[in-house]
Design a protein around this motif. Structure first.
Motif, PDB file in Angstrom:
ATOM      1  N   ARG A  37      19.624 -86.368 -31.217  1.00  0.00           N
ATOM      2  CA  ARG A  37      18.331 -85.671 -32.766  1.00  0.00           C
ATOM      3  C   ARG A  37      18.824 -86.834 -33.903  1.00  0.00           C
ATOM      4  NH1 ARG A  37      13.676 -85.803 -33.600  1.00  0.00           N
ATOM      5  NH2 ARG A  37      13.044 -84.086 -31.474  1.00  0.00           N
ATOM      6  N   ASP A  39      16.980 -86.543 -37.295  1.00  0.00           N
ATOM      7  CA  ASP A  39      16.225 -86.096 -38.253  1.00  0.00           C
ATOM      8  C   ASP A  39      14.748 -85.238 -37.175  1.00  0.00           C
ATOM      9  OD1 ASP A  39      14.288 -87.964 -38.889  1.00  0.00           O
ATOM     10  OD2 ASP A  39      15.528 -89.470 -40.124  1.00  0.00           O
ATOM     11  N   ASP A  40      13.958 -85.408 -37.860  1.00  0.00           N
ATOM     12  CA  ASP A  40      12.426 -84.285 -37.415  1.00  0.00           C
ATOM     13  C   ASP A  40      11.441 -85.649 -36.972  1.00  0.00           C
ATOM     14  OD1 ASP A  40      12.943 -82.047 -38.253  1.00  0.00           O
ATOM     15  OD2 ASP A  40      11.860 -81.996 -39.509  1.00  0.00           O
ATOM     16  N   GLU A  41      12.547 -87.359 -37.506  1.00  0.00           N
ATOM     17  CA  GLU A  41      10.921 -88.179 -36.575  1.00  0.00           C
ATOM     18  C   GLU A  41      12.216 -89.710 -36.461  1.00  0.00           C
ATOM     19  OE1 GLU A  41      10.142 -87.458 -40.116  1.00  0.00           O
ATOM     20  OE2 GLU A  41       8.865 -86.596 -39.929  1.00  0.00           O
ATOM     21  N   ASN A  65       9.776 -90.763 -31.643  1.00  0.00           N
ATOM     22  CA  ASN A  65       9.362 -89.399 -31.538  1.00  0.00           C
ATOM     23  C   ASN A  65       8.932 -90.276 -30.363  1.00  0.00           C
ATOM     24  OD1 ASN A  65      10.813 -87.478 -32.055  1.00  0.00           O
ATOM     25  ND2 ASN A  65       9.213 -86.994 -34.039  1.00  0.00           N
ATOM     26  N   ASN A  95      19.343 -80.734 -29.310  1.00  0.00           N
ATOM     27  CA  ASN A  95      19.600 -81.878 -31.053  1.00  0.00           C
ATOM     28  C   ASN A  95      20.040 -82.831 -29.337  1.00  0.00           C
ATOM     29  OD1 ASN A  95      17.980 -80.976 -32.464  1.00  0.00           O
ATOM     30  ND2 ASN A  95      20.188 -78.831 -32.457  1.00  0.00           N
TER      31      ASN A  95
END
Ligand SMILES: [Zn+2]
Length: 228
Positions: A37, A39-41, A65, A95
């Motif tokens: 991962r 970042d969040d997107e 994602n 992650n």
């Protein structure tokens, strides 16, 4: 787009882990895939149709994602990225995901032998047991869907007639579970050729699980801690 130092470091880590997988017989030819991962997107993912032993940081693919390459990305992600995304969706604490075909783990997955013997402190503390997720055709949703029932309790799985899957809070954590899983499989296999392993008593297993909880405070899930 300029890369952050963090992104460059993660790209290099993916290449380093790929080399270790390849050199340790955890994937022949182009087998296996790795994701982290970003970042969040966004996620970083190993590219399709490239040996894990010969990746460079420029080859790593940036995806969203849903597994789609982000705008401007020309590298193509692994065909097994659906399985990685499935793990991230079910496990917000994860992650990084590693999929490989480690030799001894894959032999267990092909012979229908889950890893259940409690024979070494390290494997009991880190993994407990490693079940076999039912067979699913690679690159289809059958494969990720076959893992769903196990994701809440386990951080490492055998994939029936295929290989193995591990995941964790960061890439080293996910990668070391893959190494530990294969070492565990190798020891169990060799012990079976040498008269059979002596197993821990339940009392010894309980002591090791208590150590995991109180002394090592390991992240992730464990079948003897996280229950049915
Ligand atoms: Zn595979």
């Amino acid at each position: 787009m300029a890369r952050s130092n963090d992104e460059q470091t993660l790209r290099e880590q993916i290449c380093d882990v790929g080399k270790r997988l390849y050199q340790r017989e955890m994937g022949a030819a182009n087998d296996g895939n790795i994701s982290v991962r970003l970042d969040d997107e966004r996620l970083l993912c190993s590219p399709t149709a490239v040996s894990k032993g010969f990746m460079t940081p420029e080859m790593i693919c940036v995806i969203d994602n849903d597994g789609e390459p982000v705008a401007g990305e020309t590298n193509r992600p692994s065909s097994e990225i659906k399985m990685h995304l499935h793990v991230y969706r079910h496990r917000p604490d994860v992650n990084a995901v590693v999929h490989a075909h480690p030799l001894y783990a894959t032999v267990h997955a092909i012979c229908g032998k889950p890893l259940t013997q409690q024979v070494m402190p390290e494997s009991t503390i880190l993994l407990g047991e490693v079940p076999i997720a039912p067979y699913g055709t690679p690159s289809t949703m059958d494969l990720p869907n076959s893992t769903t029932a196990y994701l809440a309790r386990y951080d490492a799985l055998l994939l029936e007639n295929h290989g193995a899957l591990s995941y964790g809070a960061d890439l080293n954590n996910a990668h070391f579970k893959m190494e530990a899983l294969d070492y565990y499989a190798k020891v169990v296999y060799l012990a079976s050729q040498y008269g059979g392993a002596q197993e821990f008593s339940q009392a010894e297993v309980d002591k090791l699980i208590e150590l995991r909880r109180t002394r090592f405070k390991l992240p992730g899930r464990h079948p003897f801690v996280d229950g049915e």
